[in-house]
Design a protein around this motif. Structure first.
Motif, mmCIF file in Angstrom:
data_model
loop_
_atom_site.group_PDB
_atom_site.id
_atom_site.type_symbol
_atom_site.label_atom_id
_atom_site.label_comp_id
_atom_site.label_asym_id
_atom_site.label_seq_id
_atom_site.Cartn_x
_atom_site.Cartn_y
_atom_site.Cartn_z
ATOM 1 N N SER A 279 0.828 -1.210 0.000
ATOM 2 C CA SER A 279 0.000 0.000 0.000
ATOM 3 C C SER A 279 0.860 1.257 0.000
ATOM 4 C CB SER A 279 -0.942 0.019 1.206
ATOM 5 O OG SER A 279 -0.230 0.237 2.412
ATOM 6 N N THR A 296 -8.344 1.884 -3.575
ATOM 7 C CA THR A 296 -7.595 1.559 -2.374
ATOM 8 C C THR A 296 -8.317 0.444 -1.628
ATOM 9 O OG1 THR A 296 -8.735 3.329 -1.196
ATOM 10 C CG2 THR A 296 -6.587 3.842 -2.107
ATOM 11 N N THR A 300 -8.475 0.304 4.312
ATOM 12 C CA THR A 300 -7.381 1.264 4.279
ATOM 13 C C THR A 300 -7.478 2.292 5.397
ATOM 14 O OG1 THR A 300 -6.119 2.679 2.772
ATOM 15 C CG2 THR A 300 -8.494 2.972 2.777
ATOM 16 N N ALA A 304 -2.455 5.086 4.059
ATOM 17 C CA ALA A 304 -2.597 4.481 2.733
ATOM 18 C C ALA A 304 -3.343 5.415 1.784
ATOM 19 C CB ALA A 304 -3.320 3.140 2.840
#
Length: 332
Positions: A279, A296, A300, A304
């Motif tokens: 990430s 993402t 997350t 990140a």
């Protein structure tokens, strides 16, 4: 530079998303953010409203929603409105931590493919482990369950453009994921793809690569079909997670000596965890559409999200999408 954000997508939205945006603003205060979602919830986490616009909507796409139906029926969902902003030229890119399939559908059906790219691929950057620096771009990770040899050829070109423009790799080595390194290995798909990749003058093709060598730096771009790519990615993720669990349990079971040793190795173990965390390279890119569409992970956190925004910034600054348009749309 404007980025449309699905502020309601993900397990920890909107808090993790908005806090990540606030982190990114410190490094790039010139970026304008369009945050789509419930205004009263988003505002709780906005610590700097400069260049931030909240577009209120009560509707969102959930993780269990069927992707294409959700995109077509939930017209005012935060993800759909963010994608529409990109299509209409109100934003330059979109990212979401929400429903992956829905974001892929939004990228394809709302933002649209670059002309002559048959099937955009989902690509992520995975880290090299050990003494090697950098990582490799892995495409396709699951946008397409089935592919033709021509699709894998296009993935090689797409990945090369990304590696050169965004990651600044001067001459990216393109490898074809296969069950052996010999030229004649593989099924009909990989055999045909091998021939096309070897004949493509715009890329530096290094031949077949095996899954066991991916993290060792064997190639800068690795292409495969979406089914295989998704399976390999999840195998790598699962193995890394279980190794960390095994290491932790071994330390705890070793008693006072093990705990003392772990304390001495604390910095090294932290570095190891960071090295395995892909990430830090940003989110997964739906590559081959007319603007950056970034996914993402659903769980997350703010850091990140920040990495993802830095990735989008680099993509926009490098004009990689414009170069891809020029490359593919000038083809006969």
């Amino acid at each position: 530079m404007k980025i449309a954000v699905d502020a309601m997508g993900g397990d920890h939205a909107p808090q993790a998303i908005v806090e990540g945006v606030m982190l990114a603003k410190k490094e790039h205060p010139e970026i304008e953010f369009l945050l789509y979602g419930k205004e009263d919830e988003i505002k709780k986490y906005v610590t700097d409203a400069t260049n931030v616009k909240i577009i209120h909507t009560d509707e969102k796409i959930n993780g269990e929603d069927e992707p294409v139906k959700a995109i077509r029926r939930k017209k005012t969902a935060s993800m759909v409105l963010a994608a529409q902003a990109v299509k209409n030229g109100e934003a330059d890119a979109i990212f979401s931590a929400g429903n992956t399939g829905a974001l892929l559908a939004a990228g394809l059906f709302i933002i649209g493919r670059i002309k002559n790219i048959e099937r955009p691929g989902l690509m992520t950057t995975m880290p090299f482990v050990g003494s090697n620096e950098g990582g490799f771009d892995f495409i396709d990770m699951g946008a397409n369950a089935e592919n033709k040899p021509e699709h894998l050829l296009q993935y090689g070109v797409l990945g090369s453009y990304y590696a050169r423009n965004v990651r600044k790799v001067a001459k990216p080595r393109v490898g074809l994921l296969n069950n052996g390194t010999e030229d004649g290995k593989g099924n009909e798909l990989t055999k045909a793809a091998y021939k096309l990749l070897a004949e493509e003058p715009s890329i530096h093709f290094v031949g077949n690569v095996e899954a066991r060598d991916l993290l060792s730096g064997v190639a800068d771009v690795v292409v495969t079909d979406g089914f295989t790519g998704n399976a390999v990615l999840k195998s790598i993720e699962g193995t890394a997670m279980e190794l960390m669990k095994l290491l932790k349990s071994s330390i705890l079971d070793a008693g006072i000596k093990g705990k003392f040793g772990a304390l001495m190795l604390k910095d090294a173990l932290k570095s190891m965890k960071t090295e395995l965390d892909y990430s830090t390279h940003g989110g997964a890119v739906l590559f081959g559409v007319k603007a950056p569409v970034i996914k993402t992970h659903g769980s997350t956190g703010p850091e990140a999200v920040n990495y993802t925004i830095q990735q989008i910034y680099t993509m926009l600054e490098s004009h990689v999408i414009e170069e891809l348009v020029e490359h593919f749309e000038t083809q006969a």
